[in-house]
Write a protein that holds these residues in place. Structure first.
Motif, PDB file in Angstrom:
ATOM      1  N   VAL A  24       0.837  -1.199   0.000  1.00 28.41           N
ATOM      2  CA  VAL A  24       0.000   0.000   0.000  1.00 28.41           C
ATOM      3  C   VAL A  24       0.874   1.251   0.000  1.00 28.41           C
ATOM      4  O   VAL A  24       0.606   2.220  -0.724  1.00 28.41           O
ATOM      5  CB  VAL A  24      -0.960   0.002   1.197  1.00 28.41           C
ATOM      6  CG1 VAL A  24      -1.706   1.337   1.289  1.00 28.41           C
ATOM      7  CG2 VAL A  24      -1.959  -1.140   1.077  1.00 28.41           C
ATOM      8  N   ALA A  25       1.932   1.229   0.810  1.00 30.69           N
ATOM      9  CA  ALA A  25       2.839   2.381   0.850  1.00 30.69           C
ATOM     10  C   ALA A  25       3.468   2.632  -0.516  1.00 30.69           C
ATOM     11  O   ALA A  25       3.625   3.791  -0.938  1.00 30.69           O
ATOM     12  CB  ALA A  25       3.918   2.158   1.901  1.00 30.69           C
ATOM     13  N   ALA A  26       3.839   1.558  -1.223  1.00 26.92           N
ATOM     14  CA  ALA A  26       4.416   1.708  -2.557  1.00 26.92           C
ATOM     15  C   ALA A  26       3.417   2.345  -3.512  1.00 26.92           C
ATOM     16  O   ALA A  26       3.767   3.223  -4.315  1.00 26.92           O
ATOM     17  CB  ALA A  26       4.876   0.352  -3.088  1.00 26.92           C
ATOM     18  N   CYS A  27       2.149   1.915  -3.443  1.00 27.93           N
ATOM     19  CA  CYS A  27       1.120   2.517  -4.303  1.00 27.93           C
ATOM     20  C   CYS A  27       0.938   3.994  -3.988  1.00 27.93           C
ATOM     21  O   CYS A  27       0.736   4.818  -4.891  1.00 27.93           O
ATOM     22  CB  CYS A  27      -0.206   1.772  -4.116  1.00 27.93           C
ATOM     23  SG  CYS A  27      -0.247   0.125  -4.849  1.00 27.93           S
ATOM     24  N   ARG A  28       1.011   4.359  -2.715  1.00 34.70           N
ATOM     25  CA  ARG A  28       0.871   5.757  -2.333  1.00 34.70           C
ATOM     26  C   ARG A  28       2.039   6.603  -2.852  1.00 34.70           C
ATOM     27  O   ARG A  28       1.878   7.799  -3.106  1.00 34.70           O
ATOM     28  CB  ARG A  28       0.766   5.867  -0.816  1.00 34.70           C
ATOM     29  CG  ARG A  28      -0.567   5.374  -0.263  1.00 34.70           C
ATOM     30  CD  ARG A  28      -0.587   5.398   1.258  1.00 34.70           C
ATOM     31  NE  ARG A  28      -1.932   5.110   1.767  1.00 34.70           N
ATOM     32  CZ  ARG A  28      -2.229   5.016   3.070  1.00 34.70           C
ATOM     33  NH1 ARG A  28      -1.275   5.179   3.980  1.00 34.70           N
ATOM     34  NH2 ARG A  28      -3.470   4.755   3.445  1.00 34.70           N
ATOM     35  N   LEU A  29       3.206   5.977  -2.991  1.00 32.70           N
ATOM     36  CA  LEU A  29       4.355   6.708  -3.537  1.00 32.70           C
ATOM     37  C   LEU A  29       4.177   7.017  -5.024  1.00 32.70           C
ATOM     38  O   LEU A  29       4.848   7.900  -5.560  1.00 32.70           O
ATOM     39  CB  LEU A  29       5.643   5.899  -3.328  1.00 32.70           C
ATOM     40  CG  LEU A  29       6.180   5.846  -1.897  1.00 32.70           C
ATOM     41  CD1 LEU A  29       7.270   4.790  -1.784  1.00 32.70           C
ATOM     42  CD2 LEU A  29       6.710   7.209  -1.459  1.00 32.70           C
ATOM     43  N   ARG A  30       3.320   6.264  -5.684  1.00 32.22           N
ATOM     44  CA  ARG A  30       3.033   6.478  -7.113  1.00 32.22           C
ATOM     45  C   ARG A  30       1.512   6.558  -7.290  1.00 32.22           C
ATOM     46  O   ARG A  30       0.905   5.770  -8.003  1.00 32.22           O
ATOM     47  CB  ARG A  30       3.624   5.338  -7.954  1.00 32.22           C
ATOM     48  CG  ARG A  30       5.134   5.251  -7.938  1.00 32.22           C
ATOM     49  CD  ARG A  30       5.769   6.449  -8.639  1.00 32.22           C
ATOM     50  NE  ARG A  30       7.224   6.324  -8.702  1.00 32.22           N
ATOM     51  CZ  ARG A  30       8.056   6.785  -7.759  1.00 32.22           C
ATOM     52  NH1 ARG A  30       7.564   7.383  -6.688  1.00 32.22           N
ATOM     53  NH2 ARG A  30       9.354   6.656  -7.887  1.00 32.22           N
ATOM     54  N   ALA A  31       0.916   7.544  -6.639  1.00 31.38           N
ATOM     55  CA  ALA A  31      -0.543   7.640  -6.594  1.00 31.38           C
ATOM     56  C   ALA A  31      -1.168   7.901  -7.957  1.00 31.38           C
ATOM     57  O   ALA A  31      -2.358   7.639  -8.162  1.00 31.38           O
ATOM     58  CB  ALA A  31      -0.950   8.750  -5.626  1.00 31.38           C
ATOM     59  N   ASP A  32      -0.382   8.402  -8.909  1.00 34.45           N
ATOM     60  CA  ASP A  32      -0.928   8.727 -10.230  1.00 34.45           C
ATOM     61  C   ASP A  32      -0.853   7.558 -11.205  1.00 34.45           C
ATOM     62  O   ASP A  32      -1.225   7.706 -12.371  1.00 34.45           O
ATOM     63  CB  ASP A  32      -0.174   9.927 -10.813  1.00 34.45           C
ATOM     64  CG  ASP A  32       1.326   9.663 -10.949  1.00 34.45           C
ATOM     65  OD1 ASP A  32       1.858   8.819 -10.185  1.00 34.45           O
ATOM     66  OD2 ASP A  32       1.970  10.308 -11.794  1.00 34.45           O
ATOM     67  N   ARG A  33      -0.404   6.396 -10.742  1.00 35.22           N
ATOM     68  CA  ARG A  33      -0.239   5.246 -11.632  1.00 35.22           C
ATOM     69  C   ARG A  33      -1.192   4.132 -11.227  1.00 35.22           C
ATOM     70  O   ARG A  33      -1.317   3.822 -10.040  1.00 35.22           O
ATOM     71  CB  ARG A  33       1.211   4.755 -11.605  1.00 35.22           C
ATOM     72  CG  ARG A  33       2.190   5.764 -12.217  1.00 35.22           C
ATOM     73  CD  ARG A  33       3.612   5.264 -12.095  1.00 35.22           C
ATOM     74  NE  ARG A  33       4.530   6.104 -12.874  1.00 35.22           N
ATOM     75  CZ  ARG A  33       5.511   5.645 -13.620  1.00 35.22           C
ATOM     76  NH1 ARG A  33       5.729   4.331 -13.698  1.00 35.22           N
ATOM     77  NH2 ARG A  33       6.292   6.470 -14.276  1.00 35.22           N
ATOM     78  N   VAL A  40       7.579   7.941   2.759  1.00 37.61           N
ATOM     79  CA  VAL A  40       6.794   6.722   2.740  1.00 37.61           C
ATOM     80  C   VAL A  40       5.655   6.825   3.753  1.00 37.61           C
ATOM     81  O   VAL A  40       5.834   7.311   4.870  1.00 37.61           O
ATOM     82  CB  VAL A  40       7.682   5.481   3.005  1.00 37.61           C
ATOM     83  CG1 VAL A  40       8.170   5.437   4.458  1.00 37.61           C
ATOM     84  CG2 VAL A  40       6.961   4.196   2.653  1.00 37.61           C
ATOM     85  N   ASP A  41       4.463   6.379   3.341  1.00 39.17           N
ATOM     86  CA  ASP A  41       3.254   6.529   4.137  1.00 39.17           C
ATOM     87  C   ASP A  41       2.601   5.160   4.300  1.00 39.17           C
ATOM     88  O   ASP A  41       1.951   4.653   3.386  1.00 39.17           O
ATOM     89  CB  ASP A  41       2.305   7.512   3.436  1.00 39.17           C
ATOM     90  CG  ASP A  41       1.009   7.730   4.183  1.00 39.17           C
ATOM     91  OD1 ASP A  41       0.928   7.342   5.365  1.00 39.17           O
ATOM     92  OD2 ASP A  41       0.059   8.283   3.585  1.00 39.17           O
ATOM     93  N   PHE A  42       2.770   4.548   5.464  1.00 39.79           N
ATOM     94  CA  PHE A  42       2.256   3.203   5.698  1.00 39.79           C
ATOM     95  C   PHE A  42       0.802   3.247   6.138  1.00 39.79           C
ATOM     96  O   PHE A  42       0.410   4.114   6.931  1.00 39.79           O
ATOM     97  CB  PHE A  42       3.093   2.489   6.760  1.00 39.79           C
ATOM     98  CG  PHE A  42       4.494   2.173   6.326  1.00 39.79           C
ATOM     99  CD1 PHE A  42       4.726   1.190   5.376  1.00 39.79           C
ATOM    100  CD2 PHE A  42       5.571   2.872   6.843  1.00 39.79           C
ATOM    101  CE1 PHE A  42       6.024   0.896   4.965  1.00 39.79           C
ATOM    102  CE2 PHE A  42       6.864   2.589   6.438  1.00 39.79           C
ATOM    103  CZ  PHE A  42       7.090   1.599   5.494  1.00 39.79           C
TER     104      PHE A  42
END
Length: 411
Positions: free
Chosen positions: A118-127, A257-259
């Motif tokens: 989830v944190a990885a997805c938040r790092l690339r929120a536009d993808r 990073v946002d967990f």
């Protein structure tokens, strides 16, 4: 502290006993005596290995000594509260990571992977895309599917070749690519450095599941510029049943990073009991709730001999043990060697080998009755894992002999 004898003087290889000679020449053979194997050959260390024989003494030191004496103050007085980060820094050299980038928060492997994904997805929120290999461990597939439902993303599951091709042709849509350096079925390797470079060329986050690699294979997280990684503590690391997982976050990503699992131990000031979450600086923001102390103690204890030996020597020993298995099997039953589904080239595989044999589950049970522990994977794979410190060449030879007899008895 357990002490380990040095290498013995090698006698002549009388009777052509090359296998015995390999054990005698290698100083790492002496480590096997420090593990509680009860005379059993443990070739299932990629699932769960035996404990060190003095683990009970280490747990007793905490349970009888620290806990009754200090009680709640032991979290501070005896360093309990710092163990997630202390063990993370201790583990880091086995992962090719600098201090301050690994934490063992006390969570399961599944929970840790969910948190990282989830944190990885938040790092690339536009993808929109989460990319996963089809041959990934089932948990990785299940969690990836759950995360895309939760976040409204798109899951793409590809073969090993399709994974690389998708990054090349559609990489601009990929938020995170999830991969493992070792195929849990066949042991085939995926190179971390080149794959991470392909992710970065596409602008995607590279998230690695190291569960079948950590403690037996060099993974070089920092030199490979990996973004995020997780791994379990109960396989080659030897932390015991359900040992907590570890989380790696590259230092460059830690400020942003946002967990999703924002427990109080991940707070910048946990004992302030503030109503709003303020993430801790650095790797501590990957912590969640109160850590499971005794599990952490067991994992911490298991790491000592691995660190004493070092990852390069562990990898070398594991490869040589696998080589003995192939040599013995080829000499006794070349027909079984032809059933190998793992790469013959040692550079292209991790710490285990797999044979495709009908009736694999029954053969596993038969071998267990003969004192050889392996594991099977449906429909017809038998896996043999070569954990470097408690498996010997002589044990490998014994395992091959038992395997040949059992398969010979199979209708």
């Amino acid at each position: 502290m357990t002490t380990y004898p040095g290498p013995a003087t090698a006698p002549p290889a009388s009777g052509g006993n090359e296998i015995l000679r390999r054990d005698t020449l290698d100083p790492l053979t002496s480590y096997a005596h420090a593990y509680a194997t009860d005379g059993t050959v443990h070739l299932n260390g990629n699932s769960l290995g035996p404990p060190r024989a003095d683990l009970i003494g280490e747990l007793d030191r905490v349970v009888r000594g620290q806990w009754p004496r200090s009680q709640v103050q032991a979290w501070f007085r005896d360093g309990w509260l710092d163990l997630p980060r202390t063990i993370g820094d201790k583990l880091a050299p086995l992962l090719g990571a600098a201090p301050g980038q690994v934490v063992v928060a006390g969570e399961t492997t599944s929970t840790t992977l969910f948190n990282a994904l989830v944190a990885a997805c938040r790092l690339r929120a536009d993808r929109p895309v989460v990319l996963v290999e089809a041959a990934s461990f089932p948990t990785d597939l299940y969690l990836a599917a759950s995360v895309v439902r939760l976040l409204g993303r798109e899951l793409v599951v590809e073969s090993a070749e399709g994974f690389d091709s998708f990054l090349h042709t559609h990489g601009a849509r990929v938020a995170v690519a999830v991969a493992s350096p070792v195929d849990f079925r066949t042991g085939e390797r995926r190179e971390i450095g080149p794959t991470t470079a392909r992710c970065h060329a596409a602008g995607a986050i590279a998230l690695w599941d190291l569960s079948h690699a950590s403690g037996v294979l060099p993974v070089d997280l920092d030199p490979s510029e990996v973004d995020l990684a997780i791994g379990c503590g109960y396989k080659y690391l030897g932390g015991g049943p359900g040992a907590p997982a570890f989380l790696y976050v590259a230092a460059r990503l830690q400020p942003e990073v946002d967990f999703p699992l924002s427990g109080w131990h991940g707070h910048a000031r946990p004992f302030a009991m503030a109503p709003a979450f303020e993430p801790a600086p650095g790797i501590d923001r990957g912590r969640t709730g109160t850590p499971p102390l005794l599990s952490l103690v067991a994992l911490n204890h298991a790491l000592d001999p691995l660190l004493e030996v070092g990852i390069d020597a562990l990898y070398r020993r594991s490869r040589e043990l696998a080589g003995s298995f192939l040599d013995c099997l080829g000499a006794r039953r070349p027909d079984l060697l032809d059933r190998l589904v793992s790469p013959r080239d040692a550079e292209r595989r991790g710490g285990h080998l797999a044979l495709r044999i009908p009736g694999a589950e029954r053969i596993e049970e038969e071998l267990r009755g003969r004192g050889v522990l392996v594991d099977s994977r449906p429909p017809d794979l038998i896996r043999f894992a070569f954990a470097p410190l408690y498996v010997t060449h002589v044990q490998v030879q014994r395992a091959v002999g038992e395997l040949c007899q059992v398969v010979g008895e199979t209708p």
